[in-house]
Design an enzyme around this catalytic site. Structure first.
Site, mmCIF file in Angstrom:
data_model
loop_
_atom_site.group_PDB
_atom_site.id
_atom_site.type_symbol
_atom_site.label_atom_id
_atom_site.label_comp_id
_atom_site.label_asym_id
_atom_site.label_seq_id
_atom_site.Cartn_x
_atom_site.Cartn_y
_atom_site.Cartn_z
ATOM 1 N N GLN A 240 0.878 -1.206 -0.154
ATOM 2 C CA GLN A 240 -0.090 -0.172 -0.005
ATOM 3 C C GLN A 240 0.743 1.432 0.059
ATOM 4 O O GLN A 240 0.287 2.414 -0.191
ATOM 5 C CB GLN A 240 -1.114 -0.059 1.249
ATOM 6 C CG GLN A 240 -2.132 -1.169 1.015
ATOM 7 C CD GLN A 240 -2.886 -1.033 2.270
ATOM 8 O OE1 GLN A 240 -3.376 -2.153 2.998
ATOM 9 N NE2 GLN A 240 -3.518 0.089 2.517
ATOM 10 N N ARG A 387 -9.318 -0.390 7.487
ATOM 11 C CA ARG A 387 -10.286 0.628 6.779
ATOM 12 C C ARG A 387 -10.547 1.659 7.684
ATOM 13 O O ARG A 387 -11.711 2.357 7.861
ATOM 14 C CB ARG A 387 -11.595 0.006 6.367
ATOM 15 C CG ARG A 387 -12.134 0.602 5.225
ATOM 16 C CD ARG A 387 -13.217 -0.058 4.637
ATOM 17 N NE ARG A 387 -13.730 0.724 3.638
ATOM 18 C CZ ARG A 387 -14.380 -0.026 2.233
ATOM 19 N NH1 ARG A 387 -14.394 -1.227 2.204
ATOM 20 N NH2 ARG A 387 -14.805 0.762 1.205
ATOM 21 N N CYS A 388 -9.498 2.336 8.242
ATOM 22 C CA CYS A 388 -9.671 3.611 9.015
ATOM 23 C C CYS A 388 -8.489 4.424 9.033
ATOM 24 O O CYS A 388 -7.201 3.763 8.783
ATOM 25 C CB CYS A 388 -10.206 3.170 10.320
ATOM 26 S SG CYS A 388 -9.264 3.000 11.668
ATOM 27 N N GLU A 763 -13.100 5.184 4.067
ATOM 28 C CA GLU A 763 -13.208 4.616 5.318
ATOM 29 C C GLU A 763 -14.438 5.046 6.070
ATOM 30 O O GLU A 763 -14.807 4.469 7.016
ATOM 31 C CB GLU A 763 -11.995 4.824 6.031
ATOM 32 C CG GLU A 763 -10.981 4.238 5.120
ATOM 33 C CD GLU A 763 -9.408 4.653 5.617
ATOM 34 O OE1 GLU A 763 -8.326 3.805 5.156
ATOM 35 O OE2 GLU A 763 -9.318 5.807 6.381
#
Lengths: 811, 164
Positions: A240, A387-388, A763
């Site tokens: 990522q 996802r945050c 997110e």
């Protein structure tokens, strides 16, 4: 060329710029099975590496015998810590300032830990080799509970203890105990204690945000290829943050950074799992150097769930104080954070608990204090932002539960309690008690729109009737109304306070306009499904007036893309999206000079209009961006270099603060514990909207991941440190059958500091969704005395809650 | 390790001879020997469906079937459904309705959906959700996948009617 006859509206539509639901350019290859993921890479002579992993959660390694493994046909090498030690690679730095064993150095600290790396001709030979490696372990006492760990005599990490036996200082200062990692504080302790001590009403609660895992459908993996002839290392992988990986590989391997090329190909979802640096990457690189051949390493699902990148695992204790009327006066939060055997959290350096200090949420809370204690246990390392944005999910869950508990304490409606405590529109930019400055928001408008959309009063009336019916024995189903108003903090971030391993968290975009009026733009981020190739071209189309369909977006190759910190924490749009707009504006500035020259007027006498520069007051005199692009390459313009290119490195002045109002309506069967989500309404405000279709898709996906976490997904351990949820048989991923249809809605409050006002959205639905689902479960039982029950609310736990409340005695 | 054997598979209409150990899982035969990389690996336990192919008219998770079991069988993968010159209506519909994000589940998802529509050309939303429940998507939340399948079904039924 029809530029001179199309209407202005047609010209805008032709660009497919910001605000339009442009279809994704990525989809042609994905729908035809022609994506290029890391496991699709096949190189001549490529070998396969895989790990011998520890069956024990805590053990001393007495010996490793790989002689039998070396006899297995196809096995070429077995690497152990002893082989890596001379290279200084048996340990590696973590993103959190700790260090982590690459291969077990004398002991193991969690089940599944990497003990030896078997390199073989293919994955079957590697698996056979793994079977043949003999490891002798001596079991040690196992600590899976962070509270027990903090009082235990058992030393998990002897390498962190000073010669006199006391805990040595860690990356974040003094440590309280040999299994303690750090204490991190924000806000004012004494004033908060005083406010709470003198308050009219205080609500206290203790909640566990369980350990879970991002579990993208594609696991982590890489292919390392060391070309010994020219000294270049190429590393393909599920990264990522490809540039950060290049720098890390250079720092730990000693290979000069210009001799390393990191490529993130298509990535099959990330959700935070693919931010960190893992032993598999290091071992693949070493194995390629040792064998002179490319080496592939791909996790299987069990490896993935057991070892790389857990998320959450926060024990949160809260106290919230208010007046009798419900005006919040103070908030106190203490977190015991279980980090596993190594502190490998993926947070900006100065934030060992991420942005947990956004835990005052959407509310105007004048006084607050947060303290986080990080603790070592015999569990896998990780602590990634699933996802945050760096623990925002934990923070939002905490405050949204505390609000509900306070509402119970006050005997008040939870929607109204939120409403009277929201930060008001005119208070922005708002300085929160724990330090952040919220950029913009209009919470009351969003909230009122949401309440109206779901007919909140009608729902409460229906719920009251349902409770009456239940008590009268007419139904066995209770109804829960879950509410959440969340505020995120995303887009890390300003270099002044955000870095990872010393690398400032700016991001970048480089644009080259081709002579015929098409373009390529490269960014420091990397899409994992977010659709960057589609949306970043839309930003550029609006900024430079060339059609999005004529702009190629490329990411992920460190030899060609400008340096950036990658994609996680909803930072792509806030940071790289800003860089894209700024680079576009540089293109436009040069184009303006070229246009003025071509039109034989002063620079200030032309202005940009959709896809062209026009002479002010004479719109019939213009040059299209396409014409300007060609002129940039074929005209000798005095004082202007040929070509039309720009690069921007964007250091954001602040984070962005997306927000939203969610409502979940759920029916719960008291006798089976099965929840039926009959309605979910999600209003998101992510500032300026680039592609509504993609936003909606992100909301659907984020809510579904939230549903998973709230209603069943966990990484659970037994007392021996065995992972109980190591396959998809036990680890809950919802299917189409379990997932409802969602209603999406929006308001638009642009970010005042972002060049296009966009805040990021990927997110938000996860961050806001988890407390919303959880609050719905809690709300269903509120009338029967439930205050708090820990997630995940799977069928058994919901049934147990009903049972403990005595609801099974009535039927 | 066991002795390698010859197997004959018909993949997307082409007969292929492979020499492999019988224990080799079909997904690896497809991906690594035949370079058919559309089907993916997500779980190894038949849960996620990323590896879904059609074998002799049935949807099969190719990660839990040995190549030996596929000997002599007809296999269709995403690559056999449609290509750049003629997309399958499902491929087109997934693009149109944002039925995918990272794309990793998509080949298995579309391959399964094609089989579902063959078995039931007019599925209700509930039938689609149930019929697709062997395929996991981590990105989309399924809403647009359902929409894509409904749209493809309508399109396929319309062209069938036009042809009749």
């Amino acid at each position: 060329m029809k530029d001179d006859v199309d209407s202005r509206e047609d010209r805008i539509a032709n660009l497919k710029g910001m605000g339009c639901s442009r279809k994704r350019v990525e989809d042609a290859r994905f729908t035809q099975g022609k994506g290029n993921y890391v496991d699709d890479i096949k190189l001549d002579g490529m070998l396969f590496g895989d790990f011998v992993r520890s069956p024990y959660a805590h053990a001393t390694i007495k010996s490793i015998d790989s002689s039998a493994a070396m006899e297995v046909p196809g096995v070429l090498a077995v690497l152990t810590a002893a082989d890596l030690e001379p290279l200084g690679l048996h340990w590696m730095p973590t993103l959190a300032g700790d260090k982590q064993m690459v291969l077990a150095d004398g002991k193991v600290l969690f089940q599944g830990q990497e003990v030896a790396f078997v390199v073989a001709r293919d994955r079957y030979a590697a698996a056979d080799g793994i079977e043949a490696v003999e490891v002798e372990y001596e079991e040690l006492p196992v600590l899976v509970d962070p509270f027990a760990s903090m009082t235990s005599d058992v030393v998990l990490r002897p390498d962190t203890v000073a010669d006199d036996g006391s805990p040595a200082n860690g990356a974040h200062g003094p440590r309280k105990h040999h299994n303690h990692i750090f204490t991190w504080e924000a806000g004012d302790k004494e004033p908060t204690e005083q406010v709470i001590a003198n308050a009219e009403v205080v609500a206290e609660e203790f909640m566990y945000y369980h350990r879970t895992h991002p579990c993208p459908l594609e696991t982590c993996g890489c292919v390392a290829s060391m070309d010994k002839v020219n000294g270049k290392l190429t590393l393909w992988g599920t990264f990522q943050a490809p540039h950060a990986i290049r720098t890390v590989v250079s720092l730990i391997s000693g290979i000069e950074e210009h001799n390393i090329r990191v490529i993130s190909p298509d990535i099959g979802g990330g959700f935070g799992n693919k931010v960190g640096a893992y032993p598999g990457y290091v071992c693949s690189v070493v194995a390629s150097i040792v064998t002179g051949k490319p080496v592939k390493w791909i996790e299987d699902r069990m490896d993935n769930l057991m070892t790389t990148a857990f998320a959450r695992d926060y024990w949160m204790k809260g106290r919230i104080s208010a007046t009798k009327e419900g005006k919040i006066t103070g908030l106190h939060c203490h977190v015991t954070a279980d980090h596993g055997g190594f502190d490998a959290c993926a947070d900006p350096t100065k934030f060992p608990a991420g942005f947990m200090n956004i835990c005052t949420g959407s509310y105007d809370i004048p006084t607050a204090y947060l303290e986080v204690d990080g603790v070592y246990t015999n569990k896998a390392p990780g602590g990634v932002s699933y996802r945050c944005s760096f623990r925002v999910t934990e923070a939002v869950y905490f405050i949204e539960r505390m609000i509900e508990v306070l509402a119970i304490e006050l005997d008040m409606d939870a929607a109204e309690l939120r409403r009277i405590n929201f930060i008001r529109k005119e208070q922005f930019p708002y300085k929160a008690a724990l330090g952040w400055e919220y950029d913009s928001g209009d919470y009351h408008t969003a909230w009122d729109k949401a309440m109206q959309a779901v007919d909140y009063d009608g729902l409460r009336a229906e719920q009251a009737q349902r409770i009456a019916d239940f008590k009268a024995g007419k139904t066995r189903k209770l109804m829960g109304i879950g509410l959440t108003h969340f505020t995120e903090i995303v887009g890390a971030g300003p270099v002044k306070n955000c870095d990872i391993l010393g690398l400032g968290m700016f991001d970048s975009c480089e644009i080259r306009i081709h002579p015929t009026g098409s373009a390529i733009a490269r960014l420091g981020t990397i899409s994992q499904g977010q659709g960057h190739a589609t949306t970043f071209a839309q930003i550029l189309a609006s900024e430079i007036g060339l059609p999005a369909d004529s702009i190629t977006i490329e990411e992920g190759d460190t030899d060609t893309a400008p340096y950036g910190l990658g994609t996680y924490g909803s930072r792509s749009t806030p940071v790289a999206g800003a860089a894209t707009a700024m680079a576009g504006r540089k293109i436009r500035a040069k184009a303006q000079m070229i246009a003025a020259y071509l039109l034989e007027v002063h620079d200030d006498d032309v202005e940009f209009d959709v896809d062209r520069f026009v002479v002010k007051g004479a719109p019939e005199r213009f040059k299209t961006m396409k014409e300007i692009a060609f002129a940039a390459y074929n005209q000798a313009i005095p004082g202007i270099e040929p070509g039309l290119e720009a690069v921007s490195y964007y250091d954001p002045p602040n984070m962005t603060y997306p927000f939203g109002a969610y409502v979940c309506v759920m029916d719960i069967d008291v006798d089976t514990g099965v929840p039926d989500i009959r309605r979910f309404y999600a209003l998101d405000d992510c500032g300026t909207r680039i592609n509504p279709m993609i936003i909606e898709g992100q909301v659907h996906g984020g809510l579904t991941e939230a549903l998973a976490v709230a209603l069943g997904q966990e990484i659970a351990y037994d007392d021996m440190g065995n992972v109980k949820t190591g396959t998809l048989m036990d680890f809950f991923l919802p299917t189409a059958w379990e997932v409802p249809n969602y209603e999406t809605d929006h308001t638009v409050t642009p970010s005042p500091h972002h060049p296009i006002g966009a805040k990021g959205v990927g997110e938000s639905p996860h961050v806001g969704g988890v407390p919303c689902f959880s609050n719905a479960v809690h709300d269903a039982f509120r009338a029967f005395g439930l205050r708090q029950t820990h997630m995940p609310h799977d069928h058994w736990r919901i049934w147990k809650t009903a049972n403990e409340l005595g609801l099974h005695d009535q039927g | 390790m066991s002795k390698k054997q010859h197997y004959t598979l018909t993949v997307n209409g082409t007969e292929e001879e492979v020499l492999a150990e019988p224990r080799e899982l079909l997904i690896y035969t497809l991906r690594e020997r035949l370079n058919i990389t559309g089907p993916h690996i997500g779980c190894e336990t038949s849960h996620c469906g990323a590896c879904t192919v059609t074998i002799d008219g049935k949807s099969v998770k190719s990660c839990t079937m040995f190549v030996a079991q596929a000997d002599g069988k007809e296999i269709t993968t995403i690559e056999g459904l449609g290509g750049p010159d003629a997309l399958h209506p499902l491929q087109q519909a997934f693009k149109e309705h944002h039925g995918l994000q990272c794309g990793y589940c998509t080949p298995g998802m579309i391959t399964r959906a094609a089989k579902l529509l063959e078995e039931n050309p007019n599925p209700t939303e509930e039938e689609i959700r149930f019929g697709m429940s062997g395929n996991i998507c981590r990105c989309t939340g399924y809403q647009n996948i359902v929409k894509s399948i409904q749209a493809a079904a309508a399109e396929m039924n319309a062209s069938k009617e036009a042809a009749e």
